[in-house]
Design a protein around this motif. Structure first.
Motif, PDB file in Angstrom:
ATOM      1  N   GLU A   1       0.850  -1.192   0.000  1.00 35.28           N
ATOM      2  CA  GLU A   1       0.000   0.000   0.000  1.00 35.28           C
ATOM      3  C   GLU A   1       0.881   1.236   0.000  1.00 35.28           C
ATOM      4  O   GLU A   1       2.033   1.175   0.411  1.00 35.28           O
TER       5      GLU A   1
ATOM      6  N   ILE B   1       3.647   1.684  -3.156  1.00 38.51           N
ATOM      7  CA  ILE B   1       3.424   0.288  -3.520  1.00 38.51           C
ATOM      8  C   ILE B   1       4.636  -0.293  -4.250  1.00 38.51           C
ATOM      9  O   ILE B   1       5.175   0.320  -5.163  1.00 38.51           O
TER      10      ILE B   1
ATOM     11  N   LYS C   1      -0.075  -4.755   5.038  1.00 34.14           N
ATOM     12  CA  LYS C   1       0.403  -3.577   4.327  1.00 34.14           C
ATOM     13  C   LYS C   1       1.769  -3.841   3.695  1.00 34.14           C
ATOM     14  O   LYS C   1       2.245  -3.048   2.903  1.00 34.14           O
TER      15      LYS C   1
ATOM     16  N   ASP D   1      -5.613   0.941  -4.916  1.00 36.73           N
ATOM     17  CA  ASP D   1      -5.218   2.167  -4.230  1.00 36.73           C
ATOM     18  C   ASP D   1      -5.911   3.388  -4.834  1.00 36.73           C
ATOM     19  O   ASP D   1      -6.356   4.270  -4.105  1.00 36.73           O
TER      20      ASP D   1
END
Length: 152
Positions: free
Chosen positions: A7, A15, A35, A58
């Protein structure tokens, strides 16, 4: 410890980025909340494959956060609290109370962890509160604290 981010995280990275963090932070927060992944060769290859999919997710989260931001940005909410004669509150206004207030007024579910009061709300008056909806989207609301005549 090296991890690969799944993330975009504010002040940490984006990312697919391989970052070096402390073990406790990696194990207790990043990996447990999905994450990030350990930076092994297999995981690096896997993240490269699904990077575009993660980016799409996202951007969807970001669009949703922008919609919420448009609804609540620069809005004013009023909360009634008991106070002393010199306008100090008994206790303070916490993010959980602000979250419930937004849920009641606008039917938006905002987690208390997203709410960051700029100053601690311990007296009567108007206070700015920052709400971080996404790593790239945040909004600001005003909390107007007024005196409650009776105990609710």
């Amino acid at each position: 410890m090296k991890v690969i981010l799944l993330e975009n995280l504010r002040r940490i990275g984006s990312i697919g980025e391989i970052i070096d963090v402390k073990r406790g932070f990696a194990r207790n927060f990043l990996i447990s909340n999905k994450k990030a992944l350990y930076a092994s060769k297999e995981n690096i290859a896997e993240v490269e494959k699904i990077k575009s999919e993660l980016s799409k997710k996202d951007t969807e989260k970001k669009k949703e956060a922008q919609k919420i931001s448009e609804q609540i940005n620069n809005k004013e909410y009023e909360i009634k609290k008991l106070s002393t004669e010199n306008k100090e509150l008994y206790g303070s206004v916490k993010p959980t109370e602000i979250s419930k207030l937004i849920l009641e007024n606008d039917k938006l579910d905002i987690k208390p962890s997203m709410i960051q009061p700029i100053t601690e709300i311990k007296s009567i008056g108007k206070f700015k509160v920052k709400i971080i909806l996404h790593s790239e989207v945040d909004s600001e609301i005003t909390i107007n604290v007024v005196t409650a005549d009776t105990i609710q």
